[in-house]
Write a protein that holds these residues in place. Structure first.
Motif, short mmCIF file in Angstrom:
data_model
loop_
_atom_site.label_atom_id
_atom_site.label_comp_id
_atom_site.label_asym_id
_atom_site.label_seq_id
_atom_site.Cartn_x
_atom_site.Cartn_y
_atom_site.Cartn_z
N THR A 279 0.78 -1.14 -0.11
CA THR A 279 0.28 0.05 0.17
C THR A 279 0.92 1.31 -0.02
OG1 THR A 279 -0.30 0.15 2.46
CG2 THR A 279 -1.64 -1.26 1.36
N GLU A 280 -0.03 2.34 -0.24
CA GLU A 280 0.94 3.73 -0.26
C GLU A 280 0.40 4.68 0.63
OE1 GLU A 280 1.15 5.14 -4.27
OE2 GLU A 280 2.33 3.43 -5.04
N GLN A 281 -0.96 4.47 0.70
CA GLN A 281 -1.62 5.71 1.54
C GLN A 281 -2.38 5.24 2.59
OE1 GLN A 281 -0.99 8.84 1.01
NE2 GLN A 281 0.17 8.45 -0.57
N LEU A 282 -2.95 3.98 2.46
CA LEU A 282 -3.97 3.22 3.29
C LEU A 282 -3.46 3.33 4.97
CD1 LEU A 282 -6.65 2.35 2.40
CD2 LEU A 282 -5.58 -0.05 2.50
N ARG A 283 -4.45 3.68 5.77
CA ARG A 283 -4.21 3.51 7.15
C ARG A 283 -4.66 2.15 7.64
NH1 ARG A 283 -5.22 8.36 5.33
NH2 ARG A 283 -4.31 10.33 6.41
N PHE A 284 -4.22 1.72 8.70
CA PHE A 284 -4.26 0.37 9.11
C PHE A 284 -5.01 0.51 10.58
CE2 PHE A 284 -1.71 -0.76 5.55
CZ PHE A 284 -2.01 -1.97 5.13
N LEU A 285 -6.30 0.13 10.67
CA LEU A 285 -6.90 0.12 12.04
C LEU A 285 -6.67 -1.37 12.59
CD1 LEU A 285 -8.78 1.30 14.21
CD2 LEU A 285 -10.62 0.83 12.66
N VAL A 286 -5.93 -1.46 13.54
CA VAL A 286 -5.73 -2.78 13.79
C VAL A 286 -5.96 -3.18 15.49
CG1 VAL A 286 -3.54 -4.32 14.60
CG2 VAL A 286 -3.44 -2.59 12.64
N PRO A 287 -6.92 -4.24 15.54
CA PRO A 287 -7.50 -4.51 16.88
C PRO A 287 -6.53 -4.70 18.01
CG PRO A 287 -8.77 -5.60 15.19
CD PRO A 287 -7.68 -5.03 14.52
N GLU A 288 -6.41 -4.30 19.13
CA GLU A 288 -5.69 -4.83 20.26
C GLU A 288 -6.46 -4.70 21.57
OE1 GLU A 288 -2.71 -5.71 20.21
OE2 GLU A 288 -1.82 -4.95 18.18
N TYR A 289 -6.16 -5.72 22.33
CA TYR A 289 -6.70 -5.89 23.55
C TYR A 289 -5.80 -5.24 24.83
CZ TYR A 289 -9.83 -9.64 21.88
OH TYR A 289 -10.27 -10.36 20.92
N PRO A 290 -6.31 -4.15 25.58
CA PRO A 290 -5.32 -3.59 26.51
C PRO A 290 -4.72 -4.49 27.46
CG PRO A 290 -7.92 -2.73 26.71
CD PRO A 290 -7.74 -3.68 25.49
N GLY A 291 -3.66 -4.74 27.55
CA GLY A 291 -3.15 -5.50 28.66
C GLY A 291 -2.77 -6.68 28.17
N ALA A 292 -3.08 -7.25 26.88
CA ALA A 292 -2.75 -8.63 26.59
C ALA A 292 -1.14 -8.58 26.11
CB ALA A 292 -3.49 -8.76 25.09
N LYS A 293 -0.67 -7.50 25.88
CA LYS A 293 0.93 -7.34 25.51
C LYS A 293 1.21 -6.43 26.70
CE LYS A 293 0.26 -7.45 20.76
NZ LYS A 293 0.55 -6.93 19.44
N PRO A 294 2.50 -6.31 27.22
CA PRO A 294 3.08 -5.42 28.01
C PRO A 294 3.29 -4.00 27.34
CG PRO A 294 4.58 -7.26 28.21
CD PRO A 294 3.38 -7.29 26.91
N PRO A 295 2.91 -2.91 28.04
CA PRO A 295 2.85 -1.47 27.39
C PRO A 295 4.12 -1.27 26.78
CG PRO A 295 2.23 -1.49 29.87
CD PRO A 295 2.58 -2.88 29.62
N ALA A 296 5.42 -1.78 27.00
CA ALA A 296 6.52 -1.35 26.40
C ALA A 296 6.46 -2.07 25.09
CB ALA A 296 7.63 -1.72 27.26
#
Length: 380
Positions: free
Chosen positions: A66-83
């Motif tokens: 892609t060149e311009q497309l934004r990616f809206l990516v689902p994430e569960y808060p806390g499933a990964k460490p914040p860092a």
């Protein structure tokens, strides 16, 4: 038509491994592959969409297509460490040129248990508020240590990952309970909801906007819906009914019961609805048949159907979540529906889906978007 300040329509498309003419039925599904996803996302990018809601496991593998497309990516808060979350966001923006949007997903108990998160629903919003505040600080290379209620981390010593940074890591999401609305007003940049009965959805959006205003913020709203566009209204409805004809009633009955229970609703044999039309859908599934158009069309050009937004949603909107609701009709009919709903809801961000993904995205972009460019709504 795709401005970021709310003065016009902003369209995103759905991107999922499950694709085909009737992707919820295995015999009509395209075999998933990275190459198919890359071809699909490249076509969506070429068509001029603002972005994609990307539920593919490794969205970063699609950026180079892609060149311009934004990616809206689902994430569960806390499933990964914040860092780790912050570093992954930095890497994504490094390779994409700053095109990441996080879809904050509050999640359901059975799903989050897989990731070692066992907080109740309301507490998850408190976790989320602290989590995303921490992630945003780390994404911006704040070196200080973290001492929160839910997350603790030492100071950041590693050098920043080079590349473009967003001024504020963008978060889109939902939440209709009082705790969810308060969280949205504090944390989110765009509030999302599936397309539900318009008057009720307008009230939800008004509540969210009022909560944001109390917090001294403006919070744009967006709608998720599916769409079928054909040359005439009749042809669009024929395709909707053809998809139903290819769907296994016994499997939908099983999924309805399982998915209702997973969301904490009564099972299919116990659930009832005060809406006679929704009750008719429930009774149809109990009887081992699929509901017909008269039971599914809840407003002109709007119908409850089937989708692959998430495998856990009850079909035909029998739980009032709106996840399978469709805009159906000719290009002019769908454009008019979008104009009317955008005015009624005060929402000009739309995340759409239709199958096959690339083919339906092309129909909408080539036949509906030009009509909306002429709309007084788009000119504001």
């Amino acid at each position: 038509m795709t401005s970021e300040d709310g003065d016009g329509f902003r369209f995103l498309w759905y991107l999922n491994r499950a694709d085909g003419t009737v992707p919820w039925q295995s015999e009509h599904r395209v075999a998933p592959s990275l190459e198919h996803l890359r071809q699909t996302v490249a076509e969506i990018d070429r068509l001029g969409y603002y972005g994609v809601l990307c539920t593919a496991r490794e969205p970063i593998a699609l950026v180079s297509a892609t060149e311009q497309l934004r990616f809206l990516v689902p994430e569960y808060p806390g499933a990964k460490p914040p860092a780790m979350m912050a570093e992954q966001a930095q890497v994504f923006d490094h390779y994409s040129g700053g095109r990441l949007i996080i879809n904050q997903v509050n999640g359901a108990d059975p799903v989050l248990a897989r990731y070692g998160r066992f907080e109740g629903k309301d507490e998850r919003y408190r976790v989320s508020a602290e989590y995303w505040e921490t992630v945003r600080r780390m994404y911006g290379d704040d070196p200080s240590a973290v001492e929160g209620e839910y997350f603790t981390a030492g100071p950041q010593y590693k050098p920043a990952i080079p590349g473009p940074r967003q001024e504020r890591l963008a978060l889109w999401g939902t939440g209709a309970s009082p705790a969810g609305v308060a969280h949205a007003a504090q944390v989110l940049d765009v509030y999302l909801s599936f397309l539900a009965e318009p008057a009720g959805l307008a009230r939800t959006f008004d509540t969210v906007r009022a909560a944001a205003a109390q917090a001294g913020r403006e919070l744009p709203c967006g709608v998720l819906a599916s769409v079928i566009v054909r040359d005439t209204d009749e042809q669009a409805w024929e395709h909707f009914e053809w998809q139903l004809s290819q769907t296994d009633p016994a499997e939908m009955r099983r999924l309805a019961d399982r998915n209702l229970r997973s969301f904490g609703f009564p099972g299919l044999e116990e659930i009832t609805s005060p809406d006679p039309q929704v009750q008719a859908r429930i009774e149809a599934l109990r009887a081992g048949r699929l509901p017909g158009r008269d039971e599914l069309e809840f407003a002109p050009g709007l119908a409850a159907g089937l989708t692959t937004w998430t495998s856990g949603e009850p079909p035909f909107d029998i739980a009032g979540k709106g996840s399978g609701n469709y805009l159906i009709g000719s290009p002019r009919t769908v454009a008019q529906s979008l104009e009317r709903l955008s005015e009624q809801l005060g929402a000009r961000t739309w995340i759409l889906s239709g199958w096959p993904l690339a083919a339906e995205a092309r129909r909408f972009a080539e036949q509906v978007m030009p009509l909306l460019m002429e709309s007084p709504v788009a000119a504001r």
